[in-house]
Design a protein around this motif. Structure first.
Motif, PDB file in Angstrom:
ATOM      1  N   LYS A   1      -1.885  -2.401 -41.734  1.00 20.48           N
ATOM      2  CA  LYS A   1      -0.912  -1.819 -40.650  1.00 20.48           C
ATOM      3  C   LYS A   1      -1.908  -2.000 -39.383  1.00 20.48           C
ATOM      4  O   LYS A   1      -1.194  -2.350 -38.398  1.00 20.48           O
ATOM      5  CB  LYS A   1      -0.899  -0.364 -41.151  1.00 20.48           C
ATOM      6  N   HIS A   2      -3.080  -1.675 -39.583  1.00 19.30           N
ATOM      7  CA  HIS A   2      -3.937  -1.574 -38.558  1.00 19.30           C
ATOM      8  C   HIS A   2      -4.376  -3.063 -38.018  1.00 19.30           C
ATOM      9  O   HIS A   2      -4.111  -3.067 -36.411  1.00 19.30           O
ATOM     10  CB  HIS A   2      -5.290  -0.767 -38.673  1.00 19.30           C
ATOM     11  N   ILE A   3      -4.189  -4.050 -38.808  1.00 19.65           N
ATOM     12  CA  ILE A   3      -4.359  -5.373 -38.218  1.00 19.65           C
ATOM     13  C   ILE A   3      -3.249  -5.743 -37.537  1.00 19.65           C
ATOM     14  O   ILE A   3      -3.071  -6.356 -36.322  1.00 19.65           O
ATOM     15  CB  ILE A   3      -4.502  -6.456 -39.488  1.00 19.65           C
ATOM     16  N   ILE A   4      -1.781  -5.216 -37.832  1.00 21.31           N
ATOM     17  CA  ILE A   4      -0.826  -5.934 -37.230  1.00 21.31           C
ATOM     18  C   ILE A   4      -0.674  -5.096 -35.962  1.00 21.31           C
ATOM     19  O   ILE A   4      -0.251  -5.544 -34.817  1.00 21.31           O
ATOM     20  CB  ILE A   4       0.544  -5.072 -38.207  1.00 21.31           C
ATOM     21  N   PHE A   5      -1.011  -3.873 -35.710  1.00 16.91           N
ATOM     22  CA  PHE A   5      -0.934  -2.888 -34.762  1.00 16.91           C
ATOM     23  C   PHE A   5      -1.958  -3.488 -33.651  1.00 16.91           C
ATOM     24  O   PHE A   5      -1.725  -3.430 -32.557  1.00 16.91           O
ATOM     25  CB  PHE A   5      -1.620  -1.419 -35.082  1.00 16.91           C
ATOM     26  N   ILE A   6      -3.302  -4.061 -34.120  1.00 16.93           N
ATOM     27  CA  ILE A   6      -3.949  -4.653 -33.106  1.00 16.93           C
ATOM     28  C   ILE A   6      -3.407  -5.864 -32.606  1.00 16.93           C
ATOM     29  O   ILE A   6      -3.428  -6.087 -31.440  1.00 16.93           O
ATOM     30  CB  ILE A   6      -5.501  -4.787 -33.924  1.00 16.93           C
ATOM     31  N   ALA A   7      -2.905  -6.635 -33.471  1.00 18.01           N
ATOM     32  CA  ALA A   7      -2.083  -7.765 -33.202  1.00 18.01           C
ATOM     33  C   ALA A   7      -1.216  -7.725 -32.148  1.00 18.01           C
ATOM     34  O   ALA A   7      -1.152  -8.444 -30.968  1.00 18.01           O
ATOM     35  CB  ALA A   7      -1.486  -8.639 -34.182  1.00 18.01           C
ATOM     36  N   PHE A   8      -0.438  -6.673 -32.341  1.00 19.46           N
ATOM     37  CA  PHE A   8       0.593  -6.400 -31.227  1.00 19.46           C
ATOM     38  C   PHE A   8      -0.157  -5.842 -29.845  1.00 19.46           C
ATOM     39  O   PHE A   8       0.560  -5.925 -28.551  1.00 19.46           O
ATOM     40  CB  PHE A   8       1.687  -5.506 -31.737  1.00 19.46           C
TER      41      PHE A   8
END
Ligand code: SF4
Ligand code: SF4
Length: 476
Positions: free
Chosen positions: A164-171
């Protein structure tokens, strides 16, 4: 029971106004786990999101006459709106635009409430349409997510949280790059990406700061932005009135609320349409109970409308217990229609947009100030003519280089630019000062301040006309 009685009975305990749904008695944050709403309003908001994201992502790539659609370069004080290049010299137009913008916001909110927040505000769009769905996908919806958060750390929890946090950082990185493109332009952002951070440290720091802000906003701050930080949200208290269209609970129809008691006689059932299922509260991303009345925290996201309509359908009651309406229409029990005030405001809004559009369209490519050189009166020449010395300041507000030629139109005479060839080269966004003479026959000097008209040309095109005065002895 009269409308006022229902209202007073319902809201006599105003306790809810003394506390925030997201703060407990000790002042600690209450983390919200809103349940996902489904329904026609969500589908329409999804369409609005697609439109918003299409414009947001493609905006920096769209060029009008070689300039971006929108660029707000505060560092270099260059602003481009709809391909029109604005310089600090345009501060009058810019200031007027700002006044119109503030008026527009005020009038729009008085007429339509917080509709912008629920449908097109980037904060709501990113939070509710991107970040929240990702979280729901990985950690479950509403209560399931709360249980997931409270559960001990297991391998399953670790990989889901990490992903979740990897995707949040990517966005967050993506949104930061797009935001930068609206500030420094897409070309500069492309350059920034292709360079190593040390080659453009300030740009790189800018990207990191923006990424950090977005990550923090969508991971931690969330609804607090709308409730406590956004100045527009704080304005609602003074702008919304009884005629404003807003998401509202029809307390006349809904009260007295109560659960449906199975197999109980009808006279013991609650008489209002609200079955007190609290689904409208569970789906609310700001954690409020819309049944308490219009509240500052409501971002008009319509999730409670979808949730309640679904319930109404199941209990065979008409939809719209929570709907878009005004306090006035709910109290009178009539369908919402635009009040005269809202219509008047809409007309004023249209006029304001028209005025600003006309000002922008009518804006000249060049801004010139002509003044006689201080301390100089006039000179008479041996041929018997009279000359005045002028100073001209020119700013090229267009996107292209201009080759300016100055021509004296009235009265007949001669205009000579000091130290310049036939035309003055003026690159886009640049400012230049030139000195020139105007020479008139004595008989053309009709007063101590004879009116003169000068035209500025770029090739054959007249780009500006200037009127000034010529000082000299009046011909007898
Ligand atoms: S009260 Fe309804 S419209 Fe307002 S924020 Fe909550 S769910 Fe959205
Ligand atoms: S969703 Fe509708 S029926 Fe359920 S509590 Fe809210 S207003 Fe009442």
């Amino acid at each position: 029971m009269s409308t006022t009685d229902v209202f007073e009975e319902l809201y006599e305990d105003d306790e809810y106004r003394n506390s925030l749904a997201t703060v407990d008695k000790d002042g600690k944050r209450i983390w919200l786990y809103p349940k996902k709403a489904k329904g026609p309003f969500l589908n329409k908001r999804l369409l609005a999101t697609i439109v918003f994201l299409t414009i947001f992502i493609s905006g920096p790539f769209i060029k009008i006459g070689g300039q971006p659609l929108l660029m707000m370069n505060f560092f270099e004080r260059k602003f481009v709106i709809f391909g029109q290049y604005f310089l600090p010299q345009d501060f009058v137009l810019f200031g007027l635009g700002m006044i119109i913008f503030v008026l527009f916001i005020a009038l729009f909110t008085v007429a339509f409430g917080r509709i912008w927040c629920g449908w097109l505000c980037p904060q709501t769009v990113f939070m509710e349409m991107i970040f929240r769905p990702i979280e729901n996908w990985l950690e479950g919806d509403g209560r399931a997510q709360k249980r997931f958060d409270e559960a001990p750390w297991t391998f399953d929890k670790i990989w889901r949280k990490t992903l979740k946090h990897i995707i949040f950082i990517a966005f967050s990185i993506l949104i930061a790059h797009m935001t930068m493109a609206y500030i420094i332009g897409i070309e500069s952002v492309k350059e920034l990406i292709s360079q190593s951070p040390s080659e453009n440290l300030s740009g790189f720091i800018g990207l990191v700061v923006f990424t950090g802000i977005f990550y923090f906003v969508f991971t931690k701050l969330r609804e607090q932005v709308c409730i406590a930080i956004c100045p527009y949200g704080r304005l609602q208290g003074v702008l919304v009135n009884r005629d404003t269209m807003t998401v509202i609970y029809d307390y006349i129809r809904g009260e007295p609320r109560g659960k449906i008691k199975k197999n109980a006689p009808e006279e013991t059932q609650a008489q209002g349409d609200c079955v007190d299922c609290k689904l409208c509260v569970q789906v609310c991303p700001t954690g409020i109970d819309i049944r308490n009345g219009i509240q500052l925290e409501c971002v008009n996201c319509t999730a409670c409308i979808d949730a309640c309509d679904d319930v109404m359908e199941k209990v065979n009651k008409p939809k719209g217990l929570i709907r878009y309406a005004s306090v006035e229409s709910v109290e009178k029990g009539v369908p919402y229609k635009f009040s005269k005030r809202s219509i008047a405001y809409s007309i004023v809004l249209t006029l304001l947009i028209g005025i600003e559009a006309l000002l922008i369209i009518g804006r000249s490519d060049i801004e010139t100030t002509v003044m006689r050189v201080p301390g100089q009166l006039y000179q008479t020449t041996e041929k018997g003519t009279v000359t005045n010395l002028y100073n001209a300041q020119m700013v090229n507000k267009s996107q292209n280089e201009i080759n300016v030629q100055l021509k004296l139109v009235e009265p007949a005479g001669e205009l000579r630019v000091v130290g310049a060839e036939s035309s003055i080269k003026l690159p886009s966004g640049e400012k230049r000062e030139v000195v020139f003479f105007i020479e008139l026959e004595k008989e053309k000097v009709t007063s101590t301040k004879t009116e003169v008209v000068i035209e500025l040309y770029d090739a054959e095109e007249n780009i500006e006309t200037i009127e000034t005065t010529f000082f000299g002895p009046v011909a007898k």
